[in-house]
Design an enzyme around this catalytic site. Structure first.
Site, PDB file in Angstrom:
ATOM      1  N   SER A 131      39.566  31.779  28.473  1.00  0.00           N
ATOM      2  CA  SER A 131      39.284  30.484  27.838  1.00  0.00           C
ATOM      3  C   SER A 131      37.790  30.197  27.805  1.00  0.00           C
ATOM      4  CB  SER A 131      39.931  29.351  28.636  1.00  0.00           C
ATOM      5  OG  SER A 131      41.294  29.553  28.800  1.00  0.00           O
ATOM      6  N   HIS A 187      42.643  34.439  21.914  1.00  0.00           N
ATOM      7  CA  HIS A 187      42.829  33.258  22.757  1.00  0.00           C
ATOM      8  C   HIS A 187      44.030  32.450  22.271  1.00  0.00           C
ATOM      9  CE1 HIS A 187      41.184  29.170  24.292  1.00  0.00           C
ATOM     10  NE2 HIS A 187      41.864  29.778  25.237  1.00  0.00           N
ATOM     11  N   ASN A 218      38.068  24.986  22.524  1.00  0.00           N
ATOM     12  CA  ASN A 218      37.503  24.266  23.666  1.00  0.00           C
ATOM     13  C   ASN A 218      36.162  23.628  23.349  1.00  0.00           C
ATOM     14  OD1 ASN A 218      39.581  24.523  25.456  1.00  0.00           O
ATOM     15  ND2 ASN A 218      38.895  26.492  26.246  1.00  0.00           N
TER      16      ASN A 218
HETATM   17  N1  LIG Z   1      46.948  28.187  31.129  1.00  0.00           N
HETATM   18  C1  LIG Z   1      46.452  27.938  29.915  1.00  0.00           C
HETATM   19  O1  LIG Z   1      46.772  26.897  29.295  1.00  0.00           O
HETATM   20  C2  LIG Z   1      45.531  28.939  29.257  1.00  0.00           C
HETATM   21  C3  LIG Z   1      45.284  28.823  27.874  1.00  0.00           C
HETATM   22  C4  LIG Z   1      44.467  29.778  27.254  1.00  0.00           C
HETATM   23  C5  LIG Z   1      43.890  30.797  27.995  1.00  0.00           C
HETATM   24  N2  LIG Z   1      44.122  30.878  29.345  1.00  0.00           N
HETATM   25  C6  LIG Z   1      43.513  31.995  30.066  1.00  0.00           C
HETATM   26  O2  LIG Z   1      44.521  32.979  30.295  1.00  0.00           O
HETATM   27  C7  LIG Z   1      44.238  33.681  31.530  1.00  0.00           C
HETATM   28  C8  LIG Z   1      45.442  33.573  32.451  1.00  0.00           C
HETATM   29  O3  LIG Z   1      45.774  32.224  32.651  1.00  0.00           O
HETATM   30  P1  LIG Z   1      47.228  31.767  33.155  1.00  0.00           P
HETATM   31  O4  LIG Z   1      47.318  30.316  32.914  1.00  0.00           O
HETATM   32  O5  LIG Z   1      48.266  32.684  32.608  1.00  0.00           O
HETATM   33  O6  LIG Z   1      47.069  32.021  34.726  1.00  0.00           O
HETATM   34  P2  LIG Z   1      48.201  32.319  35.810  1.00  0.00           P
HETATM   35  O7  LIG Z   1      47.645  31.857  37.086  1.00  0.00           O
HETATM   36  O8  LIG Z   1      49.531  31.804  35.386  1.00  0.00           O
HETATM   37  O9  LIG Z   1      48.279  33.929  35.802  1.00  0.00           O
HETATM   38  C9  LIG Z   1      47.178  34.690  36.246  1.00  0.00           C
HETATM   39  C10 LIG Z   1      47.560  36.144  36.400  1.00  0.00           C
HETATM   40  O10 LIG Z   1      46.453  36.844  36.998  1.00  0.00           O
HETATM   41  C11 LIG Z   1      46.956  37.666  38.048  1.00  0.00           C
HETATM   42  N3  LIG Z   1      45.938  37.847  39.076  1.00  0.00           N
HETATM   43  C12 LIG Z   1      45.505  36.942  39.992  1.00  0.00           C
HETATM   44  N4  LIG Z   1      44.560  37.514  40.781  1.00  0.00           N
HETATM   45  C13 LIG Z   1      44.420  38.789  40.338  1.00  0.00           C
HETATM   46  C14 LIG Z   1      43.617  39.887  40.759  1.00  0.00           C
HETATM   47  N5  LIG Z   1      42.760  39.770  41.769  1.00  0.00           N
HETATM   48  N6  LIG Z   1      43.726  41.062  40.078  1.00  0.00           N
HETATM   49  C15 LIG Z   1      44.561  41.176  39.031  1.00  0.00           C
HETATM   50  N7  LIG Z   1      45.356  40.171  38.597  1.00  0.00           N
HETATM   51  C16 LIG Z   1      45.277  38.996  39.241  1.00  0.00           C
HETATM   52  C17 LIG Z   1      48.174  36.924  38.583  1.00  0.00           C
HETATM   53  O11 LIG Z   1      49.011  37.801  39.271  1.00  0.00           O
HETATM   54  C18 LIG Z   1      48.781  36.410  37.282  1.00  0.00           C
HETATM   55  O12 LIG Z   1      49.543  37.423  36.683  1.00  0.00           O
HETATM   56  C19 LIG Z   1      42.958  33.059  32.087  1.00  0.00           C
HETATM   57  O13 LIG Z   1      41.867  33.820  31.658  1.00  0.00           O
HETATM   58  C20 LIG Z   1      42.946  31.669  31.436  1.00  0.00           C
HETATM   59  O14 LIG Z   1      41.634  31.143  31.312  1.00  0.00           O
HETATM   60  C21 LIG Z   1      44.939  29.976  29.998  1.00  0.00           C
END
Ligand SMILES: NC(=O)c1ccc[n+]([C@@H]2O[C@H](COP(=O)([O-])OP(=O)(O)OC[C@H]3O[C@@H](n4cnc5c(N)ncnc54)[C@H](O)[C@@H]3O)[C@@H](O)[C@H]2O)c1
Length: 296
Positions: free
Chosen positions: A118, A139, A190
């Site tokens: 993000s 994204h 964003n």
């Molecule tokens: N949540 C949202 O609304 C949203 C929207 C757009 C983009 N994003 C982006 O998407 C990405 C994931 O977000 P999310 O909401 O799915 O998060 P989440 O916390 O639900 O999932 C994160 C994932 O990362 C993994 N992880 C954690 N630590 C790790 C490590 N050290 N090594 C490898 N994997 C690891 C976890 O096991 C999990 O699978 C981020 O970059 C976030 O900025 C999130």
């Protein structure tokens, strides 16, 4: 070149949603998670989401057919045979670098390496590889199976061919594409939305308008389905705070500076619907029952 096989790296909220959309579109998907438990939860969520969409007639395959196209994996080494890799791990540059270095080593040389970050510039992530020409941003927004649009972001190194393939892939998931032609911090979503959220919070912070009136202004005045503060409660105030903190650190631009009131709310554990208290208060069934008091 046709995309057929997709690897989604990260089985959290976004990873499971992206894997589900790719499977619904007919792709063979490998979903990498940190452990079996995470993958089990991801597949359970995917099953119930796909079943709901199928019952409403929004997707043609039933949940079982969608799940049959997703192979859960805990070892990335077995994922060397895909056309598109989409990284969705935690928002941490070091972790993303590690994943991209691994993908560069094991992915076919023609594969696209995409990040769902993000707030981190795509160029910074691609810098961990020696193949920035096939790295880009993809994204999605949450909840991925419901949202009709995603951004595709190119850097100055991304080739037209890689960008075009990524755009075609997102369209094949049934989503519109926002073409982001420069790797600007915050991309398009964003960059527009977060400064507007900051302004909404500052209006409350200075006492210029109430929480309810700020939301009402954007709902009724601008035709938004939800106001910025009720949306923040759904997304999580901590998620919004972290995104602003990252973009402010990246750019130094005042419009991204996290308001003090938001910092205090996060410190007080007022994180939104997930803690039953954010800008609003919620009962155990998730119904809104009032406006939360502002922390000292
Ligand atoms: N949540 C949202 O609304 C949203 C929207 C757009 C983009 N994003 C982006 O998407 C990405 C994931 O977000 P999310 O909401 O799915 O998060 P989440 O916390 O639900 O999932 C994160 C994932 O990362 C993994 N992880 C954690 N630590 C790790 C490590 N050290 N090594 C490898 N994997 C690891 C976890 O096991 C999990 O699978 C981020 O970059 C976030 O900025 C999130």
């Amino acid at each position: 070149m046709q995309t057929e096989r997709v690897v989604v790296v990260g089985a959290g909220l976004m990873g499971q949603g992206i894997a589900q959309c790719a499977a619904q579109a007919g792709y063979a998907v490998k979903l990498w998670g940190m452990n079996e438990g995470e993958l089990e939860r991801a597949l359970q969520n995917t099953a119930s989401s796909a079943a709901r969409l199928h019952a409403k007639g929004k997707i043609k395959d039933d949940a079982q057919a969608v799940l049959a196209r997703i192979e859960p994996v805990v070892d990335l080494e077995g994922c060397g045979d895909a056309d598109i890799y989409i990284e969705t791990v935690v928002e941490d540059l070091e972790v993303k670098h590690r994943i991209f270095r691994t993908l560069q080593r094991l992915a076919p040389p023609t594969a696209i390496l995409a990040s769902n970050t993000s707030t981190i510039p795509i160029g910074k992530i691609a810098a961990a590889t020696n193949c920035p020409e096939r790295c880009l941003g993809m994204h999605f927004t949450s909840p991925v199976p419901m949202m009709p649009v995603a951004e595709v972001i190119r850097t100055s190194a991304t080739t037209d061919a890689a960008f075009g393939r990524a755009v075609a892939f997102v369209r094949s998931l049934g989503k519109e594409v926002i073409h982001v032609q420069k790797d600007v911090p915050g991309f398009v979503f964003n960059r527009i939305n977060l400064p507007s959220n900051v302004e909404a919070i500052r209006l409350v912070e200075t006492g210029a308008a109430s929480v309810e009136d700020v939301d009402k202004a954007m709902r009724l005045g601008f035709g938004r389905p939800m106001g910025p503060l009720e949306t923040a409660d759904m997304v999580g105030l901590d998620t919004g705070f972290n995104a602003l903190t990252a973009l402010y650190a990246e750019t130094g631009e005042e419009k991204f500076r996290p308001p003090e009131l938001l910092r205090r709310k996060v410190q007080a554990g007022q994180l939104g619907r997930k803690t039953a208290c954010g800008w609003y208060l919620y009962d155990a069934a998730g119904a809104r029952i009032g406006v939360a008091s502002l922390p000292d």
